[in-house]
Enzyme design. Sequence first.
Site, PDB file in Angstrom:
ATOM      1  N   LYS A  17       9.434 -15.761 -34.121  1.00  0.00           N
ATOM      2  CA  LYS A  17      10.318 -15.085 -34.771  1.00  0.00           C
ATOM      3  C   LYS A  17      10.673 -15.420 -36.414  1.00  0.00           C
ATOM      4  CE  LYS A  17      14.018 -18.325 -34.493  1.00  0.00           C
ATOM      5  NZ  LYS A  17      14.688 -18.787 -35.642  1.00  0.00           N
ATOM      6  N   GLY A 113      11.671 -23.471 -37.309  1.00  0.00           N
ATOM      7  CA  GLY A 113      12.783 -22.222 -37.298  1.00  0.00           C
ATOM      8  C   GLY A 113      11.902 -21.038 -36.939  1.00  0.00           C
ATOM      9  N   GLY A 115      11.125 -20.439 -33.708  1.00  0.00           N
ATOM     10  CA  GLY A 115      11.394 -20.147 -32.220  1.00  0.00           C
ATOM     11  C   GLY A 115      10.316 -20.468 -31.391  1.00  0.00           C
ATOM     12  N   GLY A 117       9.415 -23.054 -29.157  1.00  0.00           N
ATOM     13  CA  GLY A 117       9.818 -23.745 -27.889  1.00  0.00           C
ATOM     14  C   GLY A 117      10.682 -22.461 -27.206  1.00  0.00           C
ATOM     15  N   SER A 118      11.440 -21.889 -27.903  1.00  0.00           N
ATOM     16  CA  SER A 118      12.382 -21.001 -27.110  1.00  0.00           C
ATOM     17  C   SER A 118      11.626 -19.995 -26.749  1.00  0.00           C
ATOM     18  CB  SER A 118      13.366 -20.280 -28.093  1.00  0.00           C
ATOM     19  OG  SER A 118      14.465 -21.255 -28.715  1.00  0.00           O
ATOM     20  N   ASP A 151      18.346 -19.511 -28.556  1.00  0.00           N
ATOM     21  CA  ASP A 151      17.454 -18.233 -29.012  1.00  0.00           C
ATOM     22  C   ASP A 151      16.810 -17.519 -27.998  1.00  0.00           C
ATOM     23  OD1 ASP A 151      18.264 -18.339 -31.593  1.00  0.00           O
ATOM     24  OD2 ASP A 151      16.301 -19.687 -32.253  1.00  0.00           O
TER      25      ASP A 151
HETATM   26  O1  C5P Z   1      20.702 -23.975 -28.358  1.00  0.00           O
HETATM   27  P1  C5P Z   1      19.606 -24.854 -29.069  1.00  0.00           P
HETATM   28  O2  C5P Z   1      19.103 -25.941 -27.921  1.00  0.00           O
HETATM   29  O3  C5P Z   1      18.454 -24.156 -29.609  1.00  0.00           O
HETATM   30  O4  C5P Z   1      20.308 -25.713 -30.122  1.00  0.00           O
HETATM   31  C1  C5P Z   1      20.035 -27.068 -30.756  1.00  0.00           C
HETATM   32  C2  C5P Z   1      21.025 -27.755 -31.579  1.00  0.00           C
HETATM   33  O5  C5P Z   1      21.333 -26.730 -32.548  1.00  0.00           O
HETATM   34  C3  C5P Z   1      22.471 -27.627 -30.667  1.00  0.00           C
HETATM   35  O6  C5P Z   1      22.524 -28.665 -30.033  1.00  0.00           O
HETATM   36  C4  C5P Z   1      23.334 -27.676 -31.931  1.00  0.00           C
HETATM   37  O7  C5P Z   1      23.717 -29.111 -32.542  1.00  0.00           O
HETATM   38  C5  C5P Z   1      22.839 -26.850 -32.936  1.00  0.00           C
HETATM   39  N1  C5P Z   1      23.126 -25.387 -33.008  1.00  0.00           N
HETATM   40  C6  C5P Z   1      24.464 -24.982 -33.343  1.00  0.00           C
HETATM   41  N2  C5P Z   1      25.047 -23.602 -33.380  1.00  0.00           N
HETATM   42  C7  C5P Z   1      24.120 -22.762 -32.802  1.00  0.00           C
HETATM   43  C8  C5P Z   1      22.718 -23.039 -32.007  1.00  0.00           C
HETATM   44  C9  C5P Z   1      22.436 -24.144 -32.558  1.00  0.00           C
HETATM   45  O8  C5P Z   1      25.158 -25.893 -33.836  1.00  0.00           O
HETATM   46  N3  C5P Z   1      24.656 -21.427 -32.857  1.00  0.00           N
END
Ligand code: C5P
Length: 309
Positions: A17, A113, A115, A117-118, A151
């Site tokens: 993405k 950035g 995505g 892994g997501s 994500d």
């Molecule tokens: O949700 P995800 O595992 O992708 O997020 C990785 C890290 O990015 C989170 O632990 C957090 O520190 C940060 N994050 C955030 N706000 C978001 C998404 C991610 O602070 N909306």
Amino acid sequence: MHPCKVGSAWKIQASAKLNLYLEILGPRADGFHALETLMVPVQLYDQLFYWPDNRLPLSLQVRDLRPGRRQLDQLGCDKENLVVRAARLLADSAGIAPFGRFDLVKRIPVRAGMGGGSSDAAAALQLANVAWGLGYTRQQLQPLAAELGSDVPFFLESTAAICRGRGEQVQPVVGLPRLHFVIATPPEGLSTAEVFGEARKFDYSESMVSDSQTKIAKLVAALQCGAIAEAASGMTNRLEDAATRLAPWLTQIRAIFRRAGCIAQFLTGSGSAYVGLARSAIHARQTAGKLRNLQTERGLGHVLATSSW
Ligand code: C5P
């Protein structure tokens, strides 16, 4: 992104993405940030295969086909890998023991950035759901996806979408034109948590919520009526300043993209991949060619041309 049968295995494409717009509305009590973002899937894919052999314990093999790498990683049941975590989470929720072998073919750059892994996690949820005959609907998979990462729910929808909350509230957007991009994926990636941590120092105000709603609505409307130049001026990413403080070399990449004649240039997600919006598929390929030939101090990394779908 739909699972299909290949012999005795199941297969699914997991797309990357790009964030065309990203605004942070403030830090949340749970440590995440409230955000508003417009994301589009692009034609760069990992592939995930699954062999539903119930004599095999759950395992994962990764073939890394990213440029410059030709490795075969035997990750076994690495608990940290999002594919394995997704399969375990779904099995727990359904009350069954997880089994079978996943093969992941990686092409999406990591810590970029984009995505990757997501998207792999969303793909694993969908493959296991079909292969184990669970029959979960997309709505039933969404909370599991949100537990795996902010994500992941976006990738279950496989369409352009505005995402809110910490990213897990997905509102699909229809009628966007196909957009063409040139992307530099620097050798040095960035940690999402570190970039968001840096963004925490920013002064947030309440008016940002309504300002952002206006900006994203204008951007979507401009895209829907094909006013690409107008849309280009609305393509911004609040994380770009934070990422640039951690990786000052992004300033040079931004300048290179501007000089290369892109109509917009921006960081995607928390980086480090840098995106230029091109006028057409040919323009994207030509610009990618030009950038590959550039000798820069640090290097732009692998440069590719791709499109949204
Ligand atoms: O949700 P995800 O595992 O992708 O997020 C990785 C890290 O990015 C989170 O632990 C957090 O520190 C940060 N994050 C955030 N706000 C978001 C998404 C991610 O602070 N909306």
